[in-house]
Design a protein around this motif. Structure first.
Motif, PDB file in Angstrom:
ATOM      1  N   GLY A   9       0.716  -1.076  -0.092  1.00 17.38           N
ATOM      2  CA  GLY A   9       0.165   0.054  -0.034  1.00 17.38           C
ATOM      3  C   GLY A   9       0.975   1.418  -0.032  1.00 17.38           C
ATOM      4  O   GLY A   9       2.246   1.333   0.143  1.00 17.38           O
ATOM      5  N   LEU A  20      -0.566  -4.593  -4.843  1.00 14.46           N
ATOM      6  CA  LEU A  20      -0.638  -5.249  -3.348  1.00 14.46           C
ATOM      7  C   LEU A  20      -0.149  -6.602  -3.266  1.00 14.46           C
ATOM      8  O   LEU A  20      -0.517  -7.503  -4.152  1.00 14.46           O
ATOM      9  CB  LEU A  20      -2.178  -5.187  -2.854  1.00 14.46           C
ATOM     10  N   ARG A  38     -12.069  -4.257   0.876  1.00  8.30           N
ATOM     11  CA  ARG A  38     -11.517  -2.902   1.070  1.00  8.30           C
ATOM     12  C   ARG A  38     -12.490  -2.122   2.021  1.00  8.30           C
ATOM     13  O   ARG A  38     -13.684  -2.209   2.173  1.00  8.30           O
ATOM     14  CB  ARG A  38     -11.081  -1.894  -0.128  1.00  8.30           C
ATOM     15  N   TYR A  94      -7.036  -1.858   2.576  1.00  8.21           N
ATOM     16  CA  TYR A  94      -7.216  -3.019   1.655  1.00  8.21           C
ATOM     17  C   TYR A  94      -6.810  -4.351   2.503  1.00  8.21           C
ATOM     18  O   TYR A  94      -5.790  -4.399   3.128  1.00  8.21           O
ATOM     19  CB  TYR A  94      -6.321  -3.106   0.381  1.00  8.21           C
ATOM     20  N   THR A 118      -3.577  -2.887   4.640  1.00  7.35           N
ATOM     21  CA  THR A 118      -2.655  -2.149   4.198  1.00  7.35           C
ATOM     22  C   THR A 118      -3.375  -0.872   3.488  1.00  7.35           C
ATOM     23  O   THR A 118      -4.432  -1.138   2.794  1.00  7.35           O
ATOM     24  CB  THR A 118      -1.681  -2.690   2.990  1.00  7.35           C
ATOM     25  N   VAL A 120      -4.222   2.349   1.360  1.00  2.00           N
ATOM     26  CA  VAL A 120      -3.916   2.920  -0.070  1.00  2.00           C
ATOM     27  C   VAL A 120      -4.734   4.314  -0.144  1.00  2.00           C
ATOM     28  O   VAL A 120      -5.956   4.494   0.225  1.00  2.00           O
ATOM     29  CB  VAL A 120      -4.634   1.961  -1.213  1.00  2.00           C
TER      30      VAL A 120
END
Length: 124
Positions: A9, A20, A38, A94, A118, A120
């Motif tokens: 990310g 990813l 997400r 995510y 992670t 984004v």
């Protein structure tokens, strides 16, 4: 026990790309489905894409079709999400997830294991 660890990310401008990764360990994965979800601030966690570990068949949310690609590397026990043409509305944390059966892919409650997520962030 299964461990899922996401990475990749970051911050990207609109129109850019990110990839990813989700590294899986702890169990034989040949019969499982791996997915990406997400969650944006103040919103529910939503389905993004899924892939069958055995035959590589894929499913995508309408919002990412044609822009995102999910893939797997069986030798590395890793699933990827290639994200192209990113938009500010793709901004979210995510998550990688795993389930046994290839049904009800869109429902978070159907998944047995989750990664830590992670971030984004897509700037306009």
């Amino acid at each position: 026990q299964v461990q899922l660890v996401e990475s990749g990310g970051g911050l990207v401008q609109a129109g850019g790309s990110l990839r990813l990764s989700c590294a899986a360990s702890g169990r034989t994965f040949s019969r499982y489905v791996m997915a990406w979800f997400r969650q944006a601030p103040g919103k529910k966690r939503e389905f993004v894409a899924a892939i069958s570990w055995s035959d590589g068949s894929t499913v995508y949310a309408d919002s990412v079709k044609g822009r995102f690609t999910i893939s797997r590397d069986n030798a590395k026990n890793t699933v990827y999400l290639q994200m192209n043409s990113l938009k500010p509305e793709d901004t979210a944390v995510y998550y990688c997830a795993q389930k046994l059966h290839p049904s009800n892919l869109y429902y978070t409650s159907e998944y047995d294991y989750w990664g830590q997520g992670t971030q984004v962030t897509v700037s306009s």
